[in-house]
Design a protein around this motif. Structure first.
Motif, mmCIF file in Angstrom:
data_model
loop_
_atom_site.group_PDB
_atom_site.id
_atom_site.type_symbol
_atom_site.label_atom_id
_atom_site.label_comp_id
_atom_site.label_asym_id
_atom_site.label_seq_id
_atom_site.Cartn_x
_atom_site.Cartn_y
_atom_site.Cartn_z
ATOM 1 N N TRP A 67 0.888 -1.238 -0.051
ATOM 2 C CA TRP A 67 0.252 0.392 -0.083
ATOM 3 C C TRP A 67 0.590 1.212 0.145
ATOM 4 C CZ3 TRP A 67 -0.335 3.412 3.819
ATOM 5 C CH2 TRP A 67 -1.243 4.684 3.697
ATOM 6 N N LEU A 68 1.926 1.129 0.676
ATOM 7 C CA LEU A 68 2.856 2.194 0.558
ATOM 8 C C LEU A 68 3.493 2.265 -0.532
ATOM 9 C CD1 LEU A 68 4.823 2.090 4.137
ATOM 10 C CD2 LEU A 68 2.741 4.002 3.543
ATOM 11 N N ALA A 69 4.314 1.288 -0.981
ATOM 12 C CA ALA A 69 4.939 1.679 -2.275
ATOM 13 C C ALA A 69 3.571 2.461 -2.984
ATOM 14 C CB ALA A 69 4.998 -0.451 -2.752
ATOM 15 N N ARG A 70 2.626 1.779 -3.360
ATOM 16 C CA ARG A 70 1.602 2.003 -3.931
ATOM 17 C C ARG A 70 1.642 3.660 -4.375
ATOM 18 N NH1 ARG A 70 -2.036 -3.418 -3.961
ATOM 19 N NH2 ARG A 70 -0.502 -4.490 -5.694
ATOM 20 N N THR A 71 1.407 4.015 -3.096
ATOM 21 C CA THR A 71 1.225 5.402 -2.881
ATOM 22 C C THR A 71 2.595 6.632 -3.260
ATOM 23 O OG1 THR A 71 2.130 5.759 -0.751
ATOM 24 C CG2 THR A 71 0.429 5.287 -0.789
ATOM 25 N N GLN A 72 3.377 5.891 -3.853
ATOM 26 C CA GLN A 72 4.966 6.764 -3.949
ATOM 27 C C GLN A 72 5.420 6.491 -5.228
ATOM 28 O OE1 GLN A 72 6.461 9.003 -1.448
ATOM 29 N NE2 GLN A 72 4.441 8.858 -0.996
ATOM 30 N N GLY A 73 4.748 4.982 -5.238
ATOM 31 C CA GLY A 73 5.622 5.053 -7.135
ATOM 32 C C GLY A 73 6.303 3.631 -7.421
ATOM 33 N N ILE A 74 6.513 3.324 -6.265
ATOM 34 C CA ILE A 74 7.908 2.238 -5.862
ATOM 35 C C ILE A 74 7.731 0.966 -6.704
ATOM 36 C CG2 ILE A 74 8.940 1.570 -4.398
ATOM 37 C CD1 ILE A 74 8.962 3.094 -2.967
ATOM 38 N N ALA A 75 8.364 0.369 -6.866
ATOM 39 C CA ALA A 75 8.532 -1.218 -7.934
ATOM 40 C C ALA A 75 7.695 -2.009 -6.739
ATOM 41 C CB ALA A 75 9.780 -1.726 -8.192
ATOM 42 N N THR A 76 7.276 -3.386 -6.368
ATOM 43 C CA THR A 76 6.934 -3.781 -5.836
ATOM 44 C C THR A 76 7.548 -4.568 -5.835
ATOM 45 O OG1 THR A 76 4.431 -4.154 -7.044
ATOM 46 C CG2 THR A 76 5.471 -5.899 -6.066
ATOM 47 N N ARG A 77 9.040 -4.805 -6.620
ATOM 48 C CA ARG A 77 9.811 -6.024 -5.773
ATOM 49 C C ARG A 77 10.920 -5.041 -5.291
ATOM 50 N NH1 ARG A 77 11.770 -3.148 -10.807
ATOM 51 N NH2 ARG A 77 13.351 -1.994 -10.302
ATOM 52 N N ARG A 78 10.905 -4.083 -4.691
ATOM 53 C CA ARG A 78 11.619 -3.169 -3.375
ATOM 54 C C ARG A 78 10.771 -4.154 -2.463
ATOM 55 N NH1 ARG A 78 15.765 -1.597 -1.448
ATOM 56 N NH2 ARG A 78 15.845 -0.011 -0.098
ATOM 57 N N VAL A 79 9.478 -4.285 -2.905
ATOM 58 C CA VAL A 79 8.779 -4.817 -1.276
ATOM 59 C C VAL A 79 9.680 -6.321 -0.865
ATOM 60 C CG1 VAL A 79 6.831 -5.354 -0.084
ATOM 61 C CG2 VAL A 79 6.721 -3.527 -1.647
ATOM 62 N N GLU A 80 9.928 -7.153 -1.703
ATOM 63 C CA GLU A 80 10.146 -8.030 -1.450
ATOM 64 C C GLU A 80 11.713 -7.788 -0.520
ATOM 65 O OE1 GLU A 80 8.023 -10.428 -1.444
ATOM 66 O OE2 GLU A 80 6.555 -9.088 -2.707
ATOM 67 N N GLU A 81 12.344 -7.067 -1.102
ATOM 68 C CA GLU A 81 13.047 -6.667 -0.958
ATOM 69 C C GLU A 81 14.022 -6.362 0.492
ATOM 70 O OE1 GLU A 81 15.358 -5.120 -5.576
ATOM 71 O OE2 GLU A 81 14.971 -3.770 -3.684
ATOM 72 N N VAL A 82 13.054 -4.966 0.691
ATOM 73 C CA VAL A 82 12.824 -4.514 2.599
ATOM 74 C C VAL A 82 12.603 -5.912 3.217
ATOM 75 C CG1 VAL A 82 13.227 -2.307 1.426
ATOM 76 C CG2 VAL A 82 10.515 -3.102 2.393
ATOM 77 N N LEU A 83 12.093 -6.681 2.376
ATOM 78 C CA LEU A 83 11.015 -7.594 3.911
ATOM 79 C C LEU A 83 12.412 -8.700 4.458
ATOM 80 C CD1 LEU A 83 7.738 -7.952 1.917
ATOM 81 C CD2 LEU A 83 7.732 -8.096 4.768
ATOM 82 N N GLU A 84 13.125 -8.872 2.701
ATOM 83 C CA GLU A 84 13.868 -10.246 3.042
ATOM 84 C C GLU A 84 15.746 -9.481 4.107
ATOM 85 O OE1 GLU A 84 16.472 -13.182 2.736
ATOM 86 O OE2 GLU A 84 14.009 -12.924 2.095
ATOM 87 N N LEU A 85 15.344 -7.826 3.932
ATOM 88 C CA LEU A 85 16.678 -7.196 4.486
ATOM 89 C C LEU A 85 16.318 -7.524 5.873
ATOM 90 C CD1 LEU A 85 18.796 -5.054 4.451
ATOM 91 C CD2 LEU A 85 17.242 -3.371 4.017
ATOM 92 N N VAL A 86 14.892 -6.520 6.354
ATOM 93 C CA VAL A 86 14.437 -6.726 7.715
ATOM 94 C C VAL A 86 14.418 -8.033 8.448
ATOM 95 C CG1 VAL A 86 13.953 -4.279 7.684
ATOM 96 C CG2 VAL A 86 12.234 -6.180 7.637
ATOM 97 N N GLY A 87 14.521 -9.485 7.359
ATOM 98 C CA GLY A 87 14.037 -10.421 8.585
ATOM 99 C C GLY A 87 12.938 -10.813 8.419
ATOM 100 N N LEU A 88 12.008 -10.038 7.754
ATOM 101 C CA LEU A 88 10.457 -10.560 8.400
ATOM 102 C C LEU A 88 9.968 -10.963 6.989
ATOM 103 C CD1 LEU A 88 9.163 -7.372 9.416
ATOM 104 C CD2 LEU A 88 9.579 -9.526 10.336
ATOM 105 N N ALA A 89 10.414 -11.576 5.718
ATOM 106 C CA ALA A 89 9.671 -12.338 4.815
ATOM 107 C C ALA A 89 8.762 -13.772 4.607
ATOM 108 C CB ALA A 89 11.622 -12.838 3.049
#
Length: 238
Positions: A93-115
């Motif tokens: 939801w946050l990404a869509r409000t900012q025009g951020i690609a969906t793949r970035r969501v997966e990247e940050v989830l992996e980065l913070v250990g929540l994947a």
């Protein structure tokens, strides 16, 4: 930021708060309850309007930024999310409000250990997991500036070590990293520079090594510098 002043009714929250956060270092922002730390961050993020003074992000007011999450990432309240929404959907939801690609969501989830927990409802997360989700949201736009308020709350020792390492690595990439915390030991382990606030203004703004050379530990420096700085606004922002 320079000369920030803010009153809530008759009570002052900021009384000339002025300091600059440099890129490439972790800056710790410490002070007693009521010192104005949270209000300062809210003013920088355009959530509160100062009565006087100014606060800029990379030379611009937050409200003028296009796609602000790509300029500054923030964590003010890890509980500020829809509990029935999954972590992944919260970030989407946050990404869509900012025009951020969906793949970035997966990247940050992996980065913070929540994947592995990304599809669980965020309302069922522990406080430490919500903090990780808040950090993921702050990093979503890959911003050059990060403002984090008490990011270690609720984290276990492994989580604190992870967060400390992450923030230092982000600063090493040349980002601006400002961390407000009451945990003097963690700030000492992580920060390169420290701003000490009291009664709505800066009472010390120095490299960590200078404070340690003068006082021995950051906790000792904090106690000596803030011993006359009592909480002056009950029920207000810290």
């Amino acid at each position: 930021m320079a000369g920030l002043r803010k009153r809530f009714g008759a009570t002052p929250a900021l009384d000339g708060m002025s300091f600059t956060v440099r890129s490439g270092v972790v800056t710790g922002f410490v002070g007693p309850n009521g010192a104005g730390k949270s209000t300062t961050l809210r003013v920088v993020l355009g959530l509160d309007t100062p009565d006087a003074g100014w606060a800029l992000v990379s030379g611009r007011a937050y409200r003028t930024l296009h796609r602000p999450l790509c300029h500054v990432g923030s964590l003010l309240d890890a509980g500020a999310l829809e509990p029935g929404r999954s972590a992944r959907n919260h970030l989407l939801w946050l990404a869509r409000t900012q025009g951020i690609a969906t793949r970035r969501v997966e990247e940050v989830l992996e980065l913070v250990g929540l994947a592995a927990a990304a599809r669980r409802k965020a309302g069922g997360y522990s406080l430490g997991m919500r903090q990780r989700l808040g950090i993921a949201a702050a990093l979503l736009g890959d911003p050059p500036v990060l403002l984090l308020d008490e990011p270690f709350n609720g984290m276990d020792p492994d989580g604190i070590i992870w967060a400390r390492s992450l923030l230092r690595s982000l600063a090493a990439e040349g980002r601006v990293v400002l961390v407000s915390s009451h945990l003097m030991g963690e700030v000492q382990e992580m920060a390169d520079h420290v701003v000490v606030a009291g009664r709505g203004k800066v009472i010390a703004d120095a490299p960590l090594e200078d404070l340690l050379a003068r006082h021995g530990t950051l906790e000792a420096a904090y106690l000596r510098l803030t011993r006359d700085q009592v909480e002056f606004r009950a029920g207000g922002a810290a």
